[in-house]
Scaffold this motif. Structure first.
Motif, PDB file in Angstrom:
ATOM      1  N   UNK A  32       0.817  -1.218   0.000  1.00 27.14           N
ATOM      2  CA  UNK A  32       0.000   0.000   0.000  1.00 27.14           C
ATOM      3  C   UNK A  32       0.851   1.269   0.000  1.00 27.14           C
ATOM      4  N   UNK A  33       2.151   1.111  -0.004  1.00 28.12           N
ATOM      5  CA  UNK A  33       3.072   2.260   0.038  1.00 28.12           C
ATOM      6  C   UNK A  33       3.834   2.356  -1.277  1.00 28.12           C
ATOM      7  N   UNK A  34       3.924   3.573  -1.781  1.00 24.46           N
ATOM      8  CA  UNK A  34       4.696   3.841  -2.992  1.00 24.46           C
ATOM      9  C   UNK A  34       5.633   4.998  -2.679  1.00 24.46           C
ATOM     10  N   UNK A  35       6.910   4.743  -2.714  1.00 28.31           N
ATOM     11  CA  UNK A  35       7.906   5.788  -2.502  1.00 28.31           C
ATOM     12  C   UNK A  35       8.489   6.132  -3.864  1.00 28.31           C
ATOM     13  N   UNK A  36       8.310   7.365  -4.282  1.00 30.35           N
ATOM     14  CA  UNK A  36       8.744   7.818  -5.599  1.00 30.35           C
ATOM     15  C   UNK A  36       9.974   8.699  -5.419  1.00 30.35           C
ATOM     16  N   UNK A  37      10.994   8.408  -6.199  1.00 30.66           N
ATOM     17  CA  UNK A  37      12.240   9.169  -6.121  1.00 30.66           C
ATOM     18  C   UNK A  37      12.583   9.655  -7.527  1.00 30.66           C
ATOM     19  N   UNK A  38      12.811  10.954  -7.664  1.00 30.30           N
ATOM     20  CA  UNK A  38      13.229  11.530  -8.942  1.00 30.30           C
ATOM     21  C   UNK A  38      14.736  11.743  -8.897  1.00 30.30           C
TER      22      UNK A  38
END
Length: 131
Positions: A32-38
């Motif tokens: 249920x967790x989405x960690x987005x890194x640019x």
């Protein structure tokens, strides 16, 4: 980036990475967790966390919560924050969420204008209690 402003500097501790590594492990193991890194080149320039929360209210609507939006100081004003938040909103739709919400500290007036420009409304009063 979490400590890259006066508010974050008060509550973050970049000298000790162990709590962040433990949190990352929990996030990585939770669907249920989405960690987005640019990343630009070899440098992390932005991040956000998207959390999916199943619920009973609103006829069983799943909502998403956008948290921890941070853009590196060198990238602010580049449109990266808009891209990240728009991705989060689109991903929320793909995950069948009926509502996207976020909170922003009352002192972050620039962030409030940013979120309003992206279609978010200041519709509720939030409360927190430190444990």
């Amino acid at each position: 980036m979490l400590a890259d402003d006066p508010l974050g500097a008060q509550r973050e501790s970049p000298d000790d990475l162990s709590p962040y590594l433990a949190a990352f492990e929990r996030l990585a193991n939770d669907p249920h967790q989405h960690l987005v890194v640019a990343v630009r080149g070899e440098k992390v320039v932005g991040t956000l966390q998207l959390t999916l929360v199943p619920g009973l209210s609103r006829k069983g609507t799943t909502r998403s919560i956008i948290e921890g939006v941070r853009i590196h100081a060198d990238e602010r004003g580049s449109g990266l924050g808009t891209q990240l938040v728009e991705w989060a909103v689109e991903e929320s739709g793909r995950q069948d969420c009926g509502l996207v919400q976020l909170t922003s500290d009352a002192t972050r007036t620039d962030a409030h204008r940013f979120y309003e420009r992206l279609g978010f409304e200041a519709s509720h009063v939030g409360f927190k209690k430190n444990l």
